[in-house]
Structure formats: C-alpha cells, structure tokens
Write a protein that holds these residues in place. Structure first.
Motif, mmCIF file in Angstrom:
data_model
loop_
_atom_site.group_PDB
_atom_site.id
_atom_site.type_symbol
_atom_site.label_atom_id
_atom_site.label_comp_id
_atom_site.label_asym_id
_atom_site.label_seq_id
_atom_site.Cartn_x
_atom_site.Cartn_y
_atom_site.Cartn_z
ATOM 1 N N THR A 27 3.315 6.104 -6.989
ATOM 2 C CA THR A 27 2.081 5.725 -7.470
ATOM 3 C C THR A 27 1.161 7.000 -7.102
ATOM 4 O O THR A 27 1.437 8.058 -6.247
ATOM 5 C CB THR A 27 1.400 4.384 -6.942
ATOM 6 N N GLU B 184 -3.556 3.560 -5.728
ATOM 7 C CA GLU B 184 -3.823 2.994 -6.868
ATOM 8 C C GLU B 184 -3.452 1.527 -6.806
ATOM 9 O O GLU B 184 -2.190 1.150 -6.748
ATOM 10 C CB GLU B 184 -3.083 3.831 -7.931
ATOM 11 N N PHE C 73 -9.325 5.726 -10.106
ATOM 12 C CA PHE C 73 -8.589 4.630 -10.317
ATOM 13 C C PHE C 73 -9.341 3.467 -10.987
ATOM 14 O O PHE C 73 -10.767 3.531 -11.061
ATOM 15 C CB PHE C 73 -8.320 4.148 -8.788
ATOM 16 N N THR D 95 -7.854 -0.430 -6.722
ATOM 17 C CA THR D 95 -7.477 0.000 -5.566
ATOM 18 C C THR D 95 -7.081 -1.040 -4.525
ATOM 19 O O THR D 95 -7.257 -2.070 -4.439
ATOM 20 C CB THR D 95 -8.443 0.843 -5.088
#
Length: 287
Positions: free
Chosen positions: A11, A87, A67, A70
């Motif tokens: 990610t 993320e 993002f 989060t």
C-alpha cells in the motif's frame, strides 16, 4: 527463531511524518512484536510495545490529497515519539487494524465490574480479574469475569474514577445491551497506555457503526421488527409477536435484509449494524 508475519500487504504510507512529506509505496509487514514499513530503499520498524495510539478515520485535511482514509500509528522508539500514516481503505486494512489492536491488547489483565449497573440501578457486584481479548465486534473478558461485550450494542462509554483495591483509578464505563437489557460494565487495566488503546478500540467500532446508521432510514414498523428479533430470538414467530400477517413480516424482513440489518440463514438474526440500530431505538418501542 524467525518471526512469522501475521499481516503482509502492499500500500502507500508515510513511514514517519517527521521525515516524509509525501507517501511512498511499499510493504506493510506485521508480526506479533512489530510492524515494518518497507520500501525498496529503506524500512521503518514500529515496536508494538511502543505504540500508544491507533486511529482509523478519514484522512486529515493536510493529507486529503493523498488518501481518502488513513490508519495513524503513534509510537515511541528510543525515547522519541513518531507517527506513521498508512492508506486506510479496503478490507485488508480493516483486518490489519484489528490485528494491531489484538497484538496490543490480547492477554492483558483486566479488572471488570460486570454489571456495575442494570439499567439505572447500581449493583453490589465487585471487581473481578480476567484476561482481555478483542475481536472485530467484541471484547471478551475471560477467566473469573467470563463474559463478552458486543460492541455493536454499545450505547455510551466514558472515563470515570472509581475505587479499586483501595485506591482511586481511572476506568472505562461502557453501557451496552445484554440478554437481560441495558447494563453498564466498568473496566480497568494496569497500564495507562493500554487503557488509552482500549478506549480507542471501542470508540473506533462505535463511531463507524454510528456513521453507518446515519445512512439508514427506518420506519416505525421496521424498528419494531428489529427489536422483536432482538428480544424474541431466531425461532420466534415474528407475525405473532408483531401482531401482523406473515406476508407483512416477509416484506419487512426483505427490506431489512436489503439495508444490511438482518440476515436470514439458519433463522432470522441481526447483523452488527442491526444490533446497533436496536441499541439506538429500543427505548422507543413498547410491545
């Protein structure tokens, strides 16, 4: 003996907000002792004993361009505080967050007064010790306590001060639904850091369910049906409890299944969201 990975996925993340302004792409690897954020060039290790806060929410304004959601992990290493941002969207990240809380809290000694209240009445129950175990939807209080709190039924929680073993201690007071109606359970841990994490875990689940409920519109008949399922169990005749015909019950159940409040397999039961809806509305219903 090598550590086994219990989570491993790719990610985007900011490994340390003090040294990185923008996210990088890499692997998140978690064992029972640490989280490693690794890129092709470097890696950052987060020791689980140093983690003092975990948040899973919409991205703050300064990170919104990178993002949508989060996971923020705040931790201490070498006497310095650090923050990593990962993320936060998708089922994989949801499972990762649960694994982090399990790693931080499972097996912790807990002191619980259960129930401290039944409805509005204070009980004479004393504190008992046990071990705390968390799962996506519950807090299990094992050993002497021997109970579990379904987090989808939590209606309120707060920090309070209570006498425990002769001294005043900060506790978490959690009001929730049980088979016997509304009860309050009071919880204390020896570690202030873990007390904060437990409060964060409850708030995380509570907040997400409340947010999901805001998008659900319920009629009076649907609320009464949910409460009837909760109160009567999966084998009860809902038509008899509600005083309506079988075709009307079928229509109501179909609507509730579409809204992800009810599931119809091996009997009609409530989903987590359905139990949260009952907790929200049960005091409005009288059969």
């Amino acid at each position: 003996m090598p550590e086994s990975a219990i989570a491993d996925f790719v990610t985007s993340f900011i490994p340390d907000t003090a040294t990185h302004v923008e996210p990088v792409r890499g692997r998140v690897v978690m064992s029972k002792r640490r989280i490693v954020l690794a890129t092709e060039d470097t890696s950052v290790t987060i020791p689980l004993p140093g983690v003092f806060d975990v948040q899973h929410d919409s991205a703050p304004r300064d990170l919104a361009e990178f993002f949508d959601d989060t996971v923020t992990v705040a931790y201490e290493r070498d006497d310095e505080k650090h923050v990593a941002v990962i993320e936060g969207a998708g089922d994989t990240v949801d499972k990762f967050v649960t694994l982090v809380f399990k790693g931080l809290l499972n097996g912790t000694t807990v002191y619980a007064k259960h129930p401290a209240r039944r409805g509005g009445r204070v009980t004479d129950q004393s504190f008992e010790s046990g071990e705390l175990y968390v799962s996506p939807g519950s807090l299990a209080l094992r050993d002497d306590v021997g109970t579990a709190i379904d987090l989808s039924t939590v209606t309120h929680f707060e920090r309070v001060e209570r006498d425990l073993n002769g001294s005043s201690r900060p506790l978490l007071s959690v009001r929730h639904m049980s088979d016997a109606g509304a009860v309050t359970t009071e919880l204390a841990l020896d570690s202030g850091r873990k007390m904060n994490l437990l409060g964060r875990f409850i708030r995380l689940r509570y907040t997400h369910l409340k947010q999901d409920l805001k998008d659900v519109t319920l009629s009076t008949d649907e609320v009464e049906t949910l409460v009837a399922i909760y109160s009567s169990g999966p084998d009860a005749s809902l038509a008899a409890v509600l005083g309506v015909g079988a075709s009307r019950v079928t229509m109501l159940l179909n609507d509730l299944v579409e809204k992800d409040l009810v599931q119809d397999s091996d009997g009609v039961t409530l989903t987590d969201l359905g139990r949260a809806a009952v907790s929200e509305h049960i005091e409005d219903v009288n059969f």
